[in-house]
Design a protein around this motif. Structure first.
Motif, PDB file in Angstrom:
ATOM      1  N   ILE A  51       0.809  -1.188  -0.134  1.00  0.00           N
ATOM      2  CA  ILE A  51       0.150   0.025   0.016  1.00  0.00           C
ATOM      3  C   ILE A  51       0.799   1.152  -0.154  1.00  0.00           C
ATOM      4  O   ILE A  51       0.707   2.507  -0.419  1.00  0.00           O
ATOM      5  CB  ILE A  51      -0.677   0.092   1.243  1.00  0.00           C
ATOM      6  CG1 ILE A  51      -2.125  -1.010   0.712  1.00  0.00           C
ATOM      7  CG2 ILE A  51      -1.350   1.196   2.092  1.00  0.00           C
ATOM      8  CD1 ILE A  51      -3.111  -1.314   1.986  1.00  0.00           C
ATOM      9  N   GLU A  52       2.052   1.276   1.034  1.00  0.00           N
ATOM     10  CA  GLU A  52       3.352   2.548   0.901  1.00  0.00           C
ATOM     11  C   GLU A  52       3.878   2.852  -0.266  1.00  0.00           C
ATOM     12  O   GLU A  52       3.400   3.522  -1.026  1.00  0.00           O
ATOM     13  CB  GLU A  52       3.893   2.373   1.632  1.00  0.00           C
ATOM     14  CG  GLU A  52       3.669   2.198   3.127  1.00  0.00           C
ATOM     15  CD  GLU A  52       4.358   1.799   4.788  1.00  0.00           C
ATOM     16  OE1 GLU A  52       4.206   2.682   5.662  1.00  0.00           O
ATOM     17  OE2 GLU A  52       5.464   1.652   4.558  1.00  0.00           O
ATOM     18  N   ASP A  53       3.465   1.541  -1.325  1.00  0.00           N
ATOM     19  CA  ASP A  53       4.718   1.100  -2.510  1.00  0.00           C
ATOM     20  C   ASP A  53       4.022   2.004  -3.624  1.00  0.00           C
ATOM     21  O   ASP A  53       4.660   2.741  -4.345  1.00  0.00           O
ATOM     22  CB  ASP A  53       5.111  -0.168  -2.923  1.00  0.00           C
ATOM     23  CG  ASP A  53       6.408  -0.628  -2.010  1.00  0.00           C
ATOM     24  OD1 ASP A  53       7.465   0.239  -1.746  1.00  0.00           O
ATOM     25  OD2 ASP A  53       6.787  -2.006  -1.719  1.00  0.00           O
ATOM     26  N   GLU A  76      14.263  -0.007   2.242  1.00  0.00           N
ATOM     27  CA  GLU A  76      14.131  -0.282   2.989  1.00  0.00           C
ATOM     28  C   GLU A  76      13.063  -1.629   3.310  1.00  0.00           C
ATOM     29  O   GLU A  76      13.089  -3.093   4.206  1.00  0.00           O
ATOM     30  CB  GLU A  76      14.017   0.378   4.699  1.00  0.00           C
ATOM     31  CG  GLU A  76      14.941   0.787   5.308  1.00  0.00           C
ATOM     32  CD  GLU A  76      14.986   1.771   6.391  1.00  0.00           C
ATOM     33  OE1 GLU A  76      15.656   2.647   7.421  1.00  0.00           O
ATOM     34  OE2 GLU A  76      13.667   1.808   6.850  1.00  0.00           O
ATOM     35  N   HIS A  77      11.885  -1.111   1.666  1.00  0.00           N
ATOM     36  CA  HIS A  77      11.384  -2.334   1.794  1.00  0.00           C
ATOM     37  C   HIS A  77      12.067  -3.229   1.280  1.00  0.00           C
ATOM     38  O   HIS A  77      11.833  -4.760   1.622  1.00  0.00           O
ATOM     39  CB  HIS A  77      10.132  -1.464   1.075  1.00  0.00           C
ATOM     40  CG  HIS A  77       9.253  -0.613   1.617  1.00  0.00           C
ATOM     41  ND1 HIS A  77       8.115  -0.211   1.401  1.00  0.00           N
ATOM     42  CD2 HIS A  77       8.934  -0.711   3.130  1.00  0.00           C
ATOM     43  CE1 HIS A  77       7.775   0.480   2.175  1.00  0.00           C
ATOM     44  NE2 HIS A  77       7.945   0.470   2.960  1.00  0.00           N
ATOM     45  N   GLN A  78      12.266  -2.867   0.345  1.00  0.00           N
ATOM     46  CA  GLN A  78      13.367  -3.838  -0.390  1.00  0.00           C
ATOM     47  C   GLN A  78      14.340  -4.776   0.564  1.00  0.00           C
ATOM     48  O   GLN A  78      14.554  -5.988   0.147  1.00  0.00           O
ATOM     49  CB  GLN A  78      14.253  -3.049  -1.336  1.00  0.00           C
ATOM     50  CG  GLN A  78      15.407  -4.415  -2.009  1.00  0.00           C
ATOM     51  CD  GLN A  78      15.270  -3.775  -3.297  1.00  0.00           C
ATOM     52  OE1 GLN A  78      14.661  -3.421  -3.786  1.00  0.00           O
ATOM     53  NE2 GLN A  78      15.654  -5.314  -3.877  1.00  0.00           N
ATOM     54  N   ASN A 109      12.376  -0.132  13.252  1.00  0.00           N
ATOM     55  CA  ASN A 109      12.840   0.823  12.671  1.00  0.00           C
ATOM     56  C   ASN A 109      12.858   1.681  11.812  1.00  0.00           C
ATOM     57  O   ASN A 109      12.582   2.999  12.027  1.00  0.00           O
ATOM     58  CB  ASN A 109      14.878   0.989  13.310  1.00  0.00           C
ATOM     59  CG  ASN A 109      14.936   0.335  13.688  1.00  0.00           C
ATOM     60  OD1 ASN A 109      14.648   0.511  15.257  1.00  0.00           O
ATOM     61  ND2 ASN A 109      16.384  -0.489  13.815  1.00  0.00           N
ATOM     62  N   HIS A 110      11.982   0.782  10.803  1.00  0.00           N
ATOM     63  CA  HIS A 110      11.871   1.864   9.484  1.00  0.00           C
ATOM     64  C   HIS A 110      10.017   1.963   9.549  1.00  0.00           C
ATOM     65  O   HIS A 110       9.931   3.242   9.889  1.00  0.00           O
ATOM     66  CB  HIS A 110      11.641   0.197   8.461  1.00  0.00           C
ATOM     67  CG  HIS A 110      10.333   0.656   7.146  1.00  0.00           C
ATOM     68  ND1 HIS A 110      10.827   1.748   6.166  1.00  0.00           N
ATOM     69  CD2 HIS A 110       9.397   0.712   7.405  1.00  0.00           C
ATOM     70  CE1 HIS A 110      10.499   1.933   5.453  1.00  0.00           C
ATOM     71  NE2 HIS A 110       8.937   0.917   5.857  1.00  0.00           N
ATOM     72  N   PHE A 111       9.253   1.149  10.665  1.00  0.00           N
ATOM     73  CA  PHE A 111       7.898   2.191  10.900  1.00  0.00           C
ATOM     74  C   PHE A 111       8.666   3.130  11.639  1.00  0.00           C
ATOM     75  O   PHE A 111       7.801   4.433  11.583  1.00  0.00           O
ATOM     76  CB  PHE A 111       7.937   1.442  11.727  1.00  0.00           C
ATOM     77  CG  PHE A 111       6.782  -0.174  10.991  1.00  0.00           C
ATOM     78  CD1 PHE A 111       6.828  -0.207  10.220  1.00  0.00           C
ATOM     79  CD2 PHE A 111       5.457  -0.775  11.319  1.00  0.00           C
ATOM     80  CE1 PHE A 111       6.131  -1.330   9.119  1.00  0.00           C
ATOM     81  CE2 PHE A 111       5.071  -1.306  10.880  1.00  0.00           C
ATOM     82  CZ  PHE A 111       4.989  -1.718   9.781  1.00  0.00           C
ATOM     83  N   LYS A 113      10.863   5.400  11.882  1.00  0.00           N
ATOM     84  CA  LYS A 113      11.196   6.722  11.014  1.00  0.00           C
ATOM     85  C   LYS A 113      10.403   7.055   9.539  1.00  0.00           C
ATOM     86  O   LYS A 113      10.099   8.370   9.813  1.00  0.00           O
ATOM     87  CB  LYS A 113      12.344   5.882   9.736  1.00  0.00           C
ATOM     88  CG  LYS A 113      13.638   5.880  10.433  1.00  0.00           C
ATOM     89  CD  LYS A 113      14.795   5.460   9.773  1.00  0.00           C
ATOM     90  CE  LYS A 113      15.510   4.191   9.740  1.00  0.00           C
ATOM     91  NZ  LYS A 113      16.286   3.233   8.571  1.00  0.00           N
ATOM     92  N   GLU A 114       9.122   6.149   9.703  1.00  0.00           N
ATOM     93  CA  GLU A 114       7.987   6.471   8.808  1.00  0.00           C
ATOM     94  C   GLU A 114       7.247   7.731   9.684  1.00  0.00           C
ATOM     95  O   GLU A 114       7.255   8.491   9.529  1.00  0.00           O
ATOM     96  CB  GLU A 114       7.273   5.198   7.974  1.00  0.00           C
ATOM     97  CG  GLU A 114       7.999   4.203   6.765  1.00  0.00           C
ATOM     98  CD  GLU A 114       7.524   3.373   6.804  1.00  0.00           C
ATOM     99  OE1 GLU A 114       7.030   2.817   5.553  1.00  0.00           O
ATOM    100  OE2 GLU A 114       6.095   2.400   7.839  1.00  0.00           O
ATOM    101  N   GLU A 115       6.879   6.701  11.023  1.00  0.00           N
ATOM    102  CA  GLU A 115       6.254   7.707  11.542  1.00  0.00           C
ATOM    103  C   GLU A 115       6.925   9.471  12.147  1.00  0.00           C
ATOM    104  O   GLU A 115       6.513  10.547  12.067  1.00  0.00           O
ATOM    105  CB  GLU A 115       6.171   7.183  13.465  1.00  0.00           C
ATOM    106  CG  GLU A 115       4.730   5.922  13.029  1.00  0.00           C
ATOM    107  CD  GLU A 115       4.944   4.863  13.928  1.00  0.00           C
ATOM    108  OE1 GLU A 115       4.873   5.170  15.713  1.00  0.00           O
ATOM    109  OE2 GLU A 115       4.662   3.277  13.952  1.00  0.00           O
TER     110      GLU A 115
HETATM  111 FE   LIG Z   1       7.277   1.484   4.896  1.00  0.00          FE
END
Ligand SMILES: [Fe+2]
Ligand SMILES: [Fe+2]
Length: 155
Positions: A51-53, A76-78, A109-111, A113-115
């Motif tokens: 959904i993000e992509d 990071e998704h990759q 950690n990815h989440f 950074k998104e937030e």
């Molecule tokens: Fe993401």
């Protein structure tokens, strides 16, 4: 509802799934048990990232294409994909547990950074109407009915 708020809500549920996988790693040395926990995580994490992509990131390309935060989130998704692939092919239980732990750390950690950065940038560059229109795409994709004020006013 704004897409960014829907995605924050999905993060909240995914944090619970992360905690469940962490508990499984602490409690079990059975490959089959760990794989079952990771499969639930994978299904939910992949649909969230898709959904993000497909819905959020292309909209941000207009504003911040090639810039650090957006490209970092894509890479990071990759990285998450690569961990999931490695985990699927891992047959040694100690390695499986280690890689799953690393995946949980990367995803958490990815989440964060998104937030802390990306969703705020999205709200800065996209208008409320754009964010709500993207939220409608999210609702249609997730098959939920969002009865916002705009829906009430239109009926
Ligand atoms: Fe993401
Ligand atoms: Fe996310």
């Amino acid at each position: 509802m704004r897409l960014t708020d829907a995605l924050r809500g999905e993060h909240a549920i995914l944090y619970e799934i992360f905690a469940g996988v962490r508990e499984t790693l602490d409690e079990s040395d059975e490959i089959a048990v760990i794989r079952t926990a990771v499969a639930l995580l994978e299904r939910n994490l992949m649909s969230h990232a898709a959904i993000e992509d497909e819905i959020l990131f292309p909209e941000l390309d207009t504003h911040i294409k090639g810039m650090g935060p957006l490209e970092m989130m894509r890479s990071e998704h990759q990285g998450i994909d690569e961990y999931l692939e490695a985990i699927r092919n891992e047959t040694d239980v100690a390695q499986l547990k280690k890689q799953t732990g690393q995946l949980l750390e990367l995803a958490f950690n990815h989440f964060q950074k998104e937030e802390m950065a990306l969703f705020g940038m999205a709200e800065q560059f996209l208008s409320e109407d754009e964010l709500t229109a993207l939220g409608d795409k999210w609702a249609s994709r997730r098959k939920v009915d969002v009865q916002g004020q705009s829906c009430m006013a239109a009926s």
